[in-house]
Design an enzyme around this catalytic site. Structure first.
Site, PDB file in Angstrom:
ATOM      1  N   GLY A 162      -8.025  -1.137   8.397  1.00  0.00           N
ATOM      2  CA  GLY A 162      -9.055  -1.856   7.662  1.00  0.00           C
ATOM      3  C   GLY A 162      -9.814  -2.802   8.565  1.00  0.00           C
ATOM      4  N   SER A 163     -10.836  -3.417   7.989  1.00  0.00           N
ATOM      5  CA  SER A 163     -11.755  -4.211   8.793  1.00  0.00           C
ATOM      6  C   SER A 163     -11.116  -5.487   9.338  1.00  0.00           C
ATOM      7  CB  SER A 163     -12.994  -4.564   7.964  1.00  0.00           C
ATOM      8  OG  SER A 163     -13.777  -3.398   7.775  1.00  0.00           O
ATOM      9  N   ASN A 204      -4.695  -0.120  -3.025  1.00  0.00           N
ATOM     10  CA  ASN A 204      -4.556   1.107  -2.249  1.00  0.00           C
ATOM     11  C   ASN A 204      -3.121   1.623  -2.292  1.00  0.00           C
ATOM     12  OD1 ASN A 204      -7.246   0.824  -1.611  1.00  0.00           O
ATOM     13  ND2 ASN A 204      -6.826  -0.271   0.275  1.00  0.00           N
ATOM     14  N   GLU A 207      -0.046   3.410  13.465  1.00  0.00           N
ATOM     15  CA  GLU A 207      -0.279   4.652  12.714  1.00  0.00           C
ATOM     16  C   GLU A 207      -1.720   5.126  12.834  1.00  0.00           C
ATOM     17  OE1 GLU A 207       1.255   3.657   8.787  1.00  0.00           O
ATOM     18  OE2 GLU A 207      -0.602   2.697   8.229  1.00  0.00           O
TER      19      GLU A 207
END
Lengths: 480, 480
Positions: B267-268, B380, B290
């Site tokens: 993510g950012s 998520n 990962e």
């Protein structure tokens, strides 16, 4: 005690002093690491002498590191004399629990496999003193542990100074029962070559620089283990459901006929459930766990278990004499390892362990509370349960469906403290049945748990809660 | 596309069919495993053809297993056409999230390292079909993956039938970038011989019984990756605090000068924080993670990172063309492995990983919520964060101190869903500072977190809550 047999190195034998003299090595603000994992293999005489110093009014406050819980000579007496200020990683003593819950002792639950790693990483600062119990010190000054290994190998290696309690109440026949393997720190860590519970990968002793040995104390105080509760009907029912579940796994081809190695939590319920396997038709089982209780010897005696590996041998007071009389017949069937190995994620994943740990309460979505009543009152601690549950081949939690003599349900809408979350709990077993949560979303998990694990008298209440949560919740994944 | 170069085995080349024909292999109630880990290396043409079948009114409902999230051609389109009934182990697509939260799709968060193990254990039943993307199939029928490995090796091995999408939008130069190592099931599991992120232990391809290959489809659809958000001031501040913390660890001798291998969440925020290391004076770093995002290439370009290992290469659309033009200069600096290896507890513990994952919210006692807003609305999923956090050498969580444009505090009295509990969270970093929780009991943890991580505008509220909890609570260990 024939000292020359117990301490074969002459220079070390010359370091024998009284417990009082050894206890004088402890001073205020020290970080002290001791042997012991459950009331097995912990030092007794020096802690008692230390308690005496405190009783006489000396102000001594220490940070205490152990393998897990230890005996009352440490956890009770050094609490009551206000010697222990900080305590890691686990305890199960009433006096200490009360002191922790009163905010008098600072305590943090630490996964038992993490503790040796944290010590090596320096997260507790320098270890000023290690106090370890031994059955023997040989000519080369090697230390042979007693009924547990725990963190002893790491403590001896890291501590600035070492005190050894040579305990003649622990038979010399324990020598040879240990397998000590040290894990180097990254980046030097190598694969641990253990691929089966009965494999030896290390040495039967702990090496120690003789220069570091500051004192040796002779004792003859036995481990203060406690009787195990007799197997009751409830535990038998849980065991029965568990055996049925394991049979199904074998039938479906998901487990071999002799299962995968078994891990079992500590305590009477876990002991009773494991005992239940005596009446199963499983054979050639292996145990890879942290503590061997009476039930494991029962399983060995019954020809069910071929080999059992752990870091501690915690038998009831009744069982120890029998074990020691017959130790030769168990010698090729049990082994004690450092807790860094018994609880190591690498080995747990590799062996595909069947992890069976106990819960205080479980919620309908599969979260488990193992440590805090009402989210605030510490019971014992998380211990090694998450080492096993998190990395096992299958993670099972056991609990009676009710607590407080049936007054409250152990299956609840939401646990008050999450020690094992929905992601790491795969099976829940109570005396009512087994909930198999693998591959189920939260809603189906809730139905499975209420249907199979809740006590009939609380079932309608849980169903009603769940129905209302599903109705009112805007979000239907985890309806609240 | 020069088919003979992409599919070198003639018998397999004869299996080339249209996406529609391949999609006809899917039928109702199948369990289907696909390649892909983030929108990288997932099949595109066959899922699209499957969506078309459903749009025409066919009733097809499947259980879908992936490495992690995949691209919109699967997670969005097969949700909107009601093809996906059950979905494991992770997603991050809006349409799918809405369907899960509406109770239409059954979803369970599963630790990403567990998924291949569960597949091998048969916890999802038989895998009817594997659909995997490949850059090439060689003369021996070996499959060369593209921008991710994920579960592909396990899916190909276990599935009854295999469909290969040979994607000419993925350059042939990807061949050789993978290192495929299969872990056997217990009791045959051996130690994984990996001791450094840059070590090769397997083969650059996935082996597959040619008989199982049911169809091959030619495509040229690029990975649907998304741009990364520009690094903002908040992320820069978090990175700054993190670098300062890491410097302290080096100074104290708890980490070597080039640290331990770094893992970073996806993510950012995580990308931006990792980017911050470009401006640090650390050198010869290793990444063992990962997902490799743009930031890792920045670090390689800046000469900070010597080598990066992951299971997925997820670059922004702007970055991919540059990467492919210059792939030869990265070839000896990056490697893609199966997620069973990238996320394996054995390797994570062995390497002493510095795990850096993002939190939605953290509470004052050190519990972290990564998945559910208000305990009920799925965002998520837990992904691989607990694989890393639970077994790392040090487990760090990153979050802005506020959310919703500063309207709410990300530091709260009690998180509403526990994904990483107090036992597995060692450091929390926000743009306000770093809370180092190692060796602290709950009360001191609360002070550390409020003092160093909370936003000034919420600090007095948290202090007031904590003060009152300490006053009113009967139990002072975790005052509630």
């Amino acid at each position: 005690m024939q000292t020359s047999q117990r301490i074969q190195n002459r220079a070390i034998a010359e370091k024998v002093v009284s417990a009082e003299t050894a206890a004088a090595l402890v001073s205020d603000n020290m970080v002290i690491a001791v042997s012991g994992f459950t009331p097995a293999g912990y030092p007794k005489a020096v802690p008692q002498a230390l308690a005496e110093r405190a009783k006489k009014g000396e102000k001594i406050g220490i940070t205490l590191l152990t393998g897990a819980s230890v005996g009352p000579e440490i956890d009770r007496d050094l609490t009551e004399t206000h010697v222990i200020k900080r305590r890691f990683p686990y305890q199960n003593n009433k006096a200490m629990r009360d002191a922790i819950n009163a905010g008098v002792i600072e305590f943090a639950d630490i996964h038992l496999s993490h503790l040796p790693v944290w010590m090596k990483n320096g997260y507790f600062g320098d270890i000023d003193l290690a106090i370890v119990e031994a059955a023997q010190v040989d000519e080369e000054g090697r230390i042979y542990p007693t009924t547990s290994v725990g963190i002893s190998n790491v403590a001896v290696r890291l501590a600035k100074r070492v005190v050894i309690e040579v305990n003649s109440a622990q038979p010399l026949s324990l020598v040879g029962i240990h397998d000590i393997y040290d894990v180097e720190k990254p980046p030097l860590t190598q694969p641990i070559p253990l691929t089966a519970p009965n494999q030896r990968i290390g040495l039967p002793y702990i090496s120690c620089d003789p220069e570091k040995i500051a004192a040796v104390v002779l004792t003859d105080i036995p481990d203060s283990t406690v009787p195990v509760a007799p197997v009751d009907e409830t535990s038998e029912k849980i065991a029965g459901h568990l055996i049925e579940f394991l049979h199904k796994e074998v039938s479906a081809g998901r487990l071999p006929r002799n299962l995968h190695p078994l891990q079992s939590g500590v305590g009477s319920v876990a002991n009773a459930v494991l005992s239940g396997l005596v009446r199963s038709d499983f054979e050639h089982l292996f145990v890879y766990s942290e503590v061997l209780q009476d039930s494991v010897l029962d399983l060995i005696d019954a020809g069910k278990v071929d080999f059992a590996s752990a870091t501690s041998l915690t038998l009831s007071p009744e069982r120890f004499p029998y074990f020691y009389r017959n130790i030769d017949q168990y010698r090729d069937k049990i082994l004690l390892r450092p807790q860094e190995i018994s609880n190591h994620p690498e080995i747990i994943r590799r062996l595909g362990l069947i992890a069976m740990n106990t819960a205080i309460e479980a919620d309908i979505y599969g979260n488990v509370n193992s440590t805090h009543i009402g989210g605030t009152r510490l019971m014992n601690g998380i211990g090694g349960s998450a080492d096993f549950a998190r990395n096992a081949g299958i993670s099972i939690f056991l609990t009676e469906s009710t607590a407080k003599d049936g007054l409250v349900s152990s299956i609840v809408p939401a646990v008050t403290h999450v020690d094992h979350n929905e992601h790491s709990v795969q099976v829940i077993a109570t005396e009512q049945g087994v909930a198999d949560l693998r591959g189920l979303g939260p809603v189906r998990r809730a139905r499975e748990i209420i249907d199979h694990c809740a006590h009939p008298k609380f079932k309608s209440m849980l169903e009603s809660y769940f129905y209302q949560a599903c109705e009112r919740s805007k979000y239907k994944h985890i309806p609240l």
